[in-house]
Enzyme design. Sequence first.
Site, PDB file in Angstrom:
ATOM      1  N   ASP A   1       0.597  -1.192  -0.079  1.00  0.00           N
ATOM      2  CA  ASP A   1       0.067   0.153   0.068  1.00  0.00           C
ATOM      3  C   ASP A   1       0.770   1.241  -0.076  1.00  0.00           C
ATOM      4  OD1 ASP A   1      -2.086   1.798   0.272  1.00  0.00           O
ATOM      5  OD2 ASP A   1      -2.871   1.119   2.023  1.00  0.00           O
TER       6      ASP A   1
ATOM      7  N   HIS B   1      -6.781   5.346   7.500  1.00  0.00           N
ATOM      8  CA  HIS B   1      -5.878   6.437   6.973  1.00  0.00           C
ATOM      9  C   HIS B   1      -6.023   7.782   7.557  1.00  0.00           C
ATOM     10  CE1 HIS B   1      -5.383   4.831   2.539  1.00  0.00           C
ATOM     11  NE2 HIS B   1      -5.488   3.830   3.502  1.00  0.00           N
TER      12      HIS B   1
ATOM     13  N   CYS C   1      -4.176   6.533  -1.545  1.00  0.00           N
ATOM     14  CA  CYS C   1      -5.142   5.885  -2.491  1.00  0.00           C
ATOM     15  C   CYS C   1      -4.936   6.803  -3.776  1.00  0.00           C
ATOM     16  CB  CYS C   1      -6.573   5.977  -2.088  1.00  0.00           C
ATOM     17  SG  CYS C   1      -7.795   5.199  -3.412  1.00  0.00           S
TER      18      CYS C   1
END
Length: 308
Positions: A18, A213, A244
Amino acid sequence: MTTTLPTRVHIREVGPRDGFQNEPEHIPTAAKISLINALGRSGLKRLEVASFVRADVIPQLADAGEVLTGIEVPDDVSLLVLIPNSKGLNSSLAYRQHFHEVGIFVSGSETHNKKNVNRTIADTMADNVVMAKRITAEGLRCGAVIATSFGCPFEGKVDMDRVLDLAEQFAAMGASEVGFGDTTGMCNPAYAGDFFAAAIERLPGVEVTAHFHNTRGQGLANAYAALAAGCDSFESSFGELGGCPVPKGSTGNIATEDLVGMFHEMGVATGVDLPQLIAAAREAQQTLGRQLTSHSIIAGPVVWNTAG
């Protein structure tokens, strides 16, 4: 919400996937391997290390196979790869002996799902059914993630029942874990507490995981609210890497070292050596050549002076 906090939590480090996928500059494979090895030595028992995706879409993850074959972590560390579709699963199984878990995913928001994987939720879930069967048939642990579980930058608030319905579908497929992602940092502590209390109630026997987040600075507060609701499984990223790519600006997972530090200060065990974890985050900072945003990189762990 429960009045007694869990005394121990499980943390999956997602930075090698990620986090790295969101970096604008190429990260050498050898550097990735070194950082993953450092994370494995820190006491973390779960690492998300790669994803088999199109190299032209996410070039930072094009070396997934090389990473998997190159890393050396303790035998009790479980390695996970994230898979977007059946084609990616086919590619990953060529390295079957190098990982233990497979993550499949969908978005809670129709718009985000289409922008992220260019498919409807229904089409994505149909493919997930096929993949889940193959994953479990291979003897691999199947986990699932629902992105934009709390809010979508395109559609606004995402209905809780819609997200939990998707979670129940994943459980029926054989997923032993379902993670709920605050993909663009739109959750708040009050809603996090209500959500995880409901998720735990509706998913008996399934590991319920929180993935927050810190895009708007509420990540640790949300993690505490989830913990107070009974959640004992979390995902985070060292150095506060990641975010993202859809839409731009939605950066910043909770820093693993900040999350671990908070839990330790509260008397919640993680099994992680915090100074070693901070050292790994500082190594990432040096590798990337820029200041990372976790607080623990700058301040270090809390050390109480008991003298006098």
